[in-house]
Design a protein around this motif. Structure first.
Motif, PDB file in Angstrom:
ATOM      1  N   PHE A 157       8.371   5.905   2.027  1.00 48.22           N
ATOM      2  CA  PHE A 157       8.664   4.579   2.585  1.00 48.22           C
ATOM      3  C   PHE A 157       8.747   3.530   1.478  1.00 48.22           C
ATOM      4  O   PHE A 157       9.604   2.649   1.515  1.00 48.22           O
ATOM      5  CB  PHE A 157       7.604   4.177   3.618  1.00 48.22           C
ATOM      6  N   ARG A 158       7.878   3.621   0.500  1.00 45.22           N
ATOM      7  CA  ARG A 158       7.874   2.652  -0.604  1.00 45.22           C
ATOM      8  C   ARG A 158       9.178   2.725  -1.400  1.00 45.22           C
ATOM      9  O   ARG A 158       9.715   1.707  -1.826  1.00 45.22           O
ATOM     10  CB  ARG A 158       6.682   2.932  -1.525  1.00 45.22           C
ATOM     11  N   ARG A 184      12.100   3.997  -0.251  1.00 48.76           N
ATOM     12  CA  ARG A 184      13.147   4.341   0.720  1.00 48.76           C
ATOM     13  C   ARG A 184      14.535   3.911   0.257  1.00 48.76           C
ATOM     14  O   ARG A 184      15.522   4.522   0.632  1.00 48.76           O
ATOM     15  CB  ARG A 184      12.818   3.758   2.082  1.00 48.76           C
ATOM     16  N   TYR A 225      16.008   5.877   3.883  1.00 49.88           N
ATOM     17  CA  TYR A 225      15.073   5.556   4.959  1.00 49.88           C
ATOM     18  C   TYR A 225      14.927   6.718   5.933  1.00 49.88           C
ATOM     19  O   TYR A 225      13.850   6.968   6.459  1.00 49.88           O
ATOM     20  CB  TYR A 225      15.539   4.295   5.693  1.00 49.88           C
ATOM     21  N   ARG A 278      11.502   8.312   7.519  1.00 53.68           N
ATOM     22  CA  ARG A 278      11.286   8.258   8.970  1.00 53.68           C
ATOM     23  C   ARG A 278      11.134   9.651   9.565  1.00 53.68           C
ATOM     24  O   ARG A 278      10.227   9.911  10.365  1.00 53.68           O
ATOM     25  CB  ARG A 278      12.446   7.526   9.648  1.00 53.68           C
ATOM     26  N   ARG A 323       3.867  -2.472  -1.303  1.00 55.42           N
ATOM     27  CA  ARG A 323       5.167  -2.415  -0.608  1.00 55.42           C
ATOM     28  C   ARG A 323       5.303  -1.244   0.357  1.00 55.42           C
ATOM     29  O   ARG A 323       6.418  -0.837   0.671  1.00 55.42           O
ATOM     30  CB  ARG A 323       6.323  -2.389  -1.595  1.00 55.42           C
ATOM     31  N   ALA A 380       3.841  -2.424   5.366  1.00 63.77           N
ATOM     32  CA  ALA A 380       4.693  -3.061   6.381  1.00 63.77           C
ATOM     33  C   ALA A 380       5.754  -2.113   6.933  1.00 63.77           C
ATOM     34  O   ALA A 380       5.883  -1.984   8.161  1.00 63.77           O
ATOM     35  CB  ALA A 380       5.324  -4.330   5.818  1.00 63.77           C
ATOM     36  N   PRO A 381       6.528  -1.397   6.101  1.00 65.77           N
ATOM     37  CA  PRO A 381       7.532  -0.505   6.680  1.00 65.77           C
ATOM     38  C   PRO A 381       6.914   0.661   7.459  1.00 65.77           C
ATOM     39  O   PRO A 381       7.484   1.108   8.469  1.00 65.77           O
ATOM     40  CB  PRO A 381       8.337  -0.002   5.481  1.00 65.77           C
ATOM     41  N   ASN A 424       5.878  -0.723  10.863  1.00 63.37           N
ATOM     42  CA  ASN A 424       7.067  -0.879  11.702  1.00 63.37           C
ATOM     43  C   ASN A 424       7.537   0.458  12.249  1.00 63.37           C
ATOM     44  O   ASN A 424       7.863   0.578  13.435  1.00 63.37           O
ATOM     45  CB  ASN A 424       8.194  -1.559  10.933  1.00 63.37           C
ATOM     46  N   ALA A 425       7.569   1.480  11.404  1.00 67.20           N
ATOM     47  CA  ALA A 425       8.018   2.801  11.842  1.00 67.20           C
ATOM     48  C   ALA A 425       7.051   3.405  12.847  1.00 67.20           C
ATOM     49  O   ALA A 425       7.463   4.027  13.825  1.00 67.20           O
ATOM     50  CB  ALA A 425       8.183   3.719  10.629  1.00 67.20           C
TER      51      ALA A 425
END
Length: 185
Positions: A135-136, A138, A143, A147, A172, A175-176, A179-180
């Protein structure tokens, strides 16, 4: 048996010239420049042997680690190996992609894995760390890979709390992942 190099050959009571003569006589097989295995050694992954010999602190990461943990169907074009940022990237003959990771978080999620057919070990990141790095980074690896790895990890019973604990310590990444996780759960 561990790979022999000119430096380690002397520890095994073999001179440098004796090492090269043994290689010419086919008693040793050349894995890469300056790295040899006995000709009768069990088959092994030469890329891992070269990475572990050139950089003992090297750690399998990103798509290679995800593939090892069966979290992706992607076949890496090269063995992804992380080294601490600021370290010298070695010249290699093998298909190895060297990545520089922050020294402050380099050991996070790092485990040692034996290299099949040898006495050597190489570092590999845990599934949680591998997903966090995917994810960091991506933007570099895609992405979809991150995922899909997260989806497979959750399907197998992975605990989101463990992943969030790892992601919190890596810049970093939190957050992603949050969200995922919100979308997938």
């Amino acid at each position: 048996m561990a790979a022999l190099t000119p430096r380690t050959a002397e520890l095994a009571s073999l001179s440098r010239s004796g090492l090269y003569r043994a290689a010419q006589a086919r008693r040793l097989e050349r894995v890469a420049r300056g790295i040899y295995l006995p000709a009768d050694a069990t088959p092994a992954d030469w890329d891992m042997i070269e990475a572990a010999t050139r950089r003992p602190d090297g750690t399998i990461c990103l798509i290679s680690a995800l593939a090892h943990h069966d979290l992706t169907d992607e076949i890496p074009a090269a063995l992804d190996v992380a080294i601490p940022r600021g370290s010298r990237i070695p010249a290699t003959d093998a298909a190895i992609a060297w990545h520089s990771f922050d020294r402050a978080t380099f050991e996070l999620g790092r485990e040692l894995m034996p290299i099949a057919g040898t006495d050597q070990v190489i570092g590999i990141y845990s599934p949680e760390r591998s997903i966090t790095d995917a994810f960091r980074l991506r933007g570099a690896i895609g992405y979809e890979i991150a995922r899909d790895a997260l989806r497979e990890w959750l399907r197998r019973g992975g605990k989101p709390a463990h992943l969030i604990a790892t992601a919190t310590r890596i810049p970093r990444a939190k957050a992603p992942i949050m969200n995922a996780l919100e979308v997938l759960t």
